[in-house]
Enzyme design. Structure first.
Site, PDB file in Angstrom:
ATOM      1  N   SER A  67      -0.967  -5.801   4.923  1.00 24.66           N
ATOM      2  CA  SER A  67      -0.576  -5.521   3.548  1.00 24.66           C
ATOM      3  C   SER A  67      -0.558  -6.835   2.758  1.00 24.66           C
ATOM      4  CB  SER A  67       0.767  -4.802   3.523  1.00 24.66           C
ATOM      5  OG  SER A  67       1.001  -4.193   2.277  1.00 24.66           O
ATOM      6  N   HIS A 124      -1.370   3.453   6.180  1.00 24.40           N
ATOM      7  CA  HIS A 124      -1.030   2.041   6.018  1.00 24.40           C
ATOM      8  C   HIS A 124      -0.523   1.466   7.338  1.00 24.40           C
ATOM      9  CE1 HIS A 124      -0.385  -1.295   3.247  1.00 24.40           C
ATOM     10  NE2 HIS A 124       0.834  -1.483   3.714  1.00 24.40           N
ATOM     11  N   ASP A 157      -4.966   4.976   3.904  1.00 21.75           N
ATOM     12  CA  ASP A 157      -4.088   4.045   3.212  1.00 21.75           C
ATOM     13  C   ASP A 157      -4.423   4.147   1.733  1.00 21.75           C
ATOM     14  OD1 ASP A 157      -2.614   2.029   2.151  1.00 21.75           O
ATOM     15  OD2 ASP A 157      -3.430   0.439   3.412  1.00 21.75           O
TER      16      ASP A 157
END
Length: 701
Positions: free
Chosen positions: A552, A677, A645
């Site tokens: 991320s 994710h 995601d």
């Protein structure tokens, strides 16, 4: 915000009568048998551990029911079952044996446990395991709460999104089309297409729950609880069972995508009226909890709209006068998981505090905070019964177990009473964890965890990995994860350097906010400073074998570091890092801005759309997009991304990998067409970890 993830829900036959439960023909996943080789903690050992997802203490405090999920690699799934033990951790028994997962434990009385399974709510007599179905819903239950008087239940289920008529007519006769037509934002969220939305329903409860005549408490198509993290913690009954306080962001579409302004609403069951208690507070307001005397209500509150990482304040309202008090006025740390003491003199919560998550208490009258728990651990949640706090607790060295604290503790270390994974962990030699406070380039103190390799030998040198945290406003605490697991990295014989760089929480709000609008600034200097500090000061770290990894925002960090990994003083070839691995990271900010779903996130942290070139923050932010520095890439890089995601879409990872290939940079692309994710499926996770270790072994060993 955190959420308990329920691993699986399969169809199974449930006996609706009071006879003892039977198992179906489907194989029931249970605790695996495993022997650890040489004491090394591997991904395979990690997935053999049980995962405790929730617990509930009986009203008299004598028993604890808890849920543990075990996983089967061949079936590629997990199964959750209910266990029971005394409050001292003795006489452990298994209450359920089904191929479907149980969740949402609620004690009806000291002998009766309620819970969800498939599309049902079940009542069980714990002495003999006899079950009775008390509710069924065709769309299933996401959770429920029982009224204090036991006469009603508020449950969560979903409603389908319906197409407006002018679009629905286009689908006439096309029952096999997969096309989606959208005319507004927030048509997908985190990892799901928005085809349904959750709402709460009030139903009478006698012998059974009257689901057929349940009343929806939410007007229009608003979410309650809020996706994607919200659950039963987002609403509560008043002590007299006459009112319900709930969390709701009464926005949809474009407005929902641009705002974090949720509120606390109070529903009067008898009058059927609703009142907004947090009107005028523009940020997240959520998770209301009544005092035992019914005079007060407390909730978690953020001040500013559009900033999901604003300080989480403890807000208390006097329900008689309507006066609201910010109890966190002089307290600079997040306060979550609210609970009242029995005498209503203190409010308890979990505080993100200097690299750990601890239990704190706030005095309602003086606004003074005191720390109850202490140590290298993260408390996820706790329950107060008879002056004892039963906590779900983890650390970098162990997954969830139940610990007990006393309400009167002053920085107490707690007592472990569960033993879910003791048999496996007793065979493992975990890497040592050290706390270090190092100076940043601008002279500030930064907490950095140093994790040692498995079987550490001070006469040898080892490669090291810099761990780049996601978030970006999150915490490098004492977490346990099946993705970023420091003990797996240690078991592969690496040092791990894990800094709480600018932007992490738990070190005061000013430290958290230094990252917004400055993604390529001091937070990146913090990473490079941490790597250099340990490479120079720990002689057992081979400074010519450093790698960097993250997901991320951590994935973005890796891409950014890859473009600034040249002409570094003190390293033989001018490269600080010799290998990179980026998972689901932001690569092209212009691309990312128009692909993400929660628009408030980029509007706050980056400053707004890239076409707003008159905005200095926008210019600064987009100038630090990693794709602008690909010409400087000179180091092997592994890219990982997942199709589902929707926060950082898969094209970001594909673009980064393609750029590396076109630059003839040694590179690898691991793509998951069925993950989010995170990487949640057991076999996918095992592949992820094997790839992780192989990539760094290939390039650093």
């Amino acid at each position: 915000m955190k959420k308990i993830f329920i691993a699986i829900a399969l169809l199974a036959l449930i006996c609706a009568c009071t006879k003892k439960q039977e198992t179906s023909d489907e194989k029931v996943i249970g605790k695996p048998e495993i022997q650890v080789q040489d004491g090394r903690f591997t991904p395979e050992v990690m997935w053999a551990l049980g995962k405790m997802t929730e617990k509930a203490v009986s009203p008299d405090g004598s028993q604890i029911a808890y849920i543990v999920t075990y996983y089967d690699m061949e079936q590629n799934k997990g199964n959750a079952e209910i266990y029971l033990m005394t409050s001292e951790g003795k006489n452990v028994s298994r209450l359920t044996t089904t191929a479907a997962s149980e969740f949402n434990l609620v004690w009806d009385d000291d002998e009766t446990l309620l819970f969800c399974r498939d599309n049902h709510i079940i009542s069980m007599t714990v002495k003999n395991g006899r079950e009775k179905e008390i509710a069924t819903h065709e769309r299933g239950f996401e959770g429920f709460k029982l009224a204090p008087d036991g006469k009603s239940i508020v449950f969560i289920t979903t409603k389908p999104v319906t197409r407006p008529g002018h679009l629905d007519k286009l689908y006439a006769g096309l029952d096999k089309t997969t096309g989606r037509i959208n005319e507004d934002l927030m048509y997908r969220h985190w990892d799901n297409w928005v085809d349904e939305y959750p709402q709460i329903f009030l139903a009478e409860f006698g012998d059974k729950v009257d689901v057929e005549h349940a009343v929806c408490l939410i007007d229009s198509t608003f979410e309650c609880p809020m996706r994607p993290w919200g659950g039963i913690e987002q609403y509560n009954y008043s002590p007299d069972s006459k009112k319900i306080a709930y969390t709701c962001r009464k926005k949809t579409g474009y407005d929902y995508a641009h705002s974090t302004n949720s509120d606390i609403f109070l529903y009067d069951i008898e009058k059927k009226t609703t009142k907004n208690l947090s009107e005028g507070i523009m940020g997240y307001d959520q998770n209301p909890v009544f005092s035992h005397n019914g005079k007060y209500i407390a909730w978690e509150s953020m001040e500013r709209d559009g900033y999901e990482s604003d300080l989480i304040r403890l807000m208390v309202m006097d329900l008689t006068t309507g006066e609201r008090t910010n109890m966190s006025e002089n307290f600079d740390y997040y306060f979550t998981g609210i609970s009242w003491t029995d005498d209503d003199k203190e409010i308890l919560g979990v505080v993100y505090y200097r690299g750990t998550d601890q239990i704190f208490a706030c005095n309602r009258e003086t606004k003074e905070f005191r720390q109850i728990s202490y140590g290298y651990h993260d408390v996820h949640s706790f329950e107060l019964v008879n002056g004892k706090l039963y906590a779900d607790q983890v650390s970098m060295q162990y997954p969830s177990e139940i610990y007990v604290y006393n309400l009167t503790d002053n920085k107490g270390e707690g007592k472990k009473i569960s033993s879910i994974n003791d048999d496996i962990l007793s065979q493992v030699r975990m890497g040592k964890v050290e706390e270090h406070w190092i100076k940043t380039v601008d002279g500030k103190d930064m907490l950095t965890w140093l994790i040692y390799p498995y079987n550490y030998d001070s006469t040898k040198t080892y490669p090291a990995l810099l761990y780049c945290e996601g978030g970006p406003q999150s915490e490098v605490g004492q977490f346990w994860s099946t993705r970023w697991n420091f003990m797996v990295m240690s078991g592969a014989e690496y040092f791990i350097i894990a800094p709480n760089r600018r932007g992490t929480v738990g070190f005061g709000q000013a430290w958290t906010e230094e990252i917004s609008g400055d993604y390529g600034g001091l937070c990146m200097q913090d990473y490079m400073r941490a790597a250099d500090f340990f490479a120079d000061s720990v002689k057992q770290i081979d400074k010519e074998r450093l790698g960097a990894c993250g997901a991320s925002f951590g994935g973005y960090s890796v891409y950014w570091l890859a473009g600034h990994n040249h002409d570094v003083k003190g390293y033989n070839d001018g490269r600080r890092f010799k290998a990179f691995l980026a998972h689901n990271g932001m690569f092209n900010f212009e691309q990312q801005y128009l692909e993400t779903e929660e628009m408030w996130f980029d509007n706050w942290d980056i400053g707004g759309p890239y076409w707003d070139w008159n905005n200095p923050q926008v210019k600064k932010s987009y100038a630090n997009s990693p794709h602008l520095f690909v010409d400087k890439w000179n180091t092997p890089i592994c890219v990982i991304h997942s199709e589902f995601d929707f926060r950082i879409v898969a094209s970001e990872g594909m673009a980064a990998y393609n750029a590396a290939q076109m630059r003839h940079i040694p590179s690898r692309y691991l793509y998951f067409p069925d993950e989010t994710h995170w990487v949640l499926k057991p076999q996918n996770s095992l592949l992820w970890h094997r790839n992780f270790i192989d990539w760094f072994d290939t390039n650093l060993k």
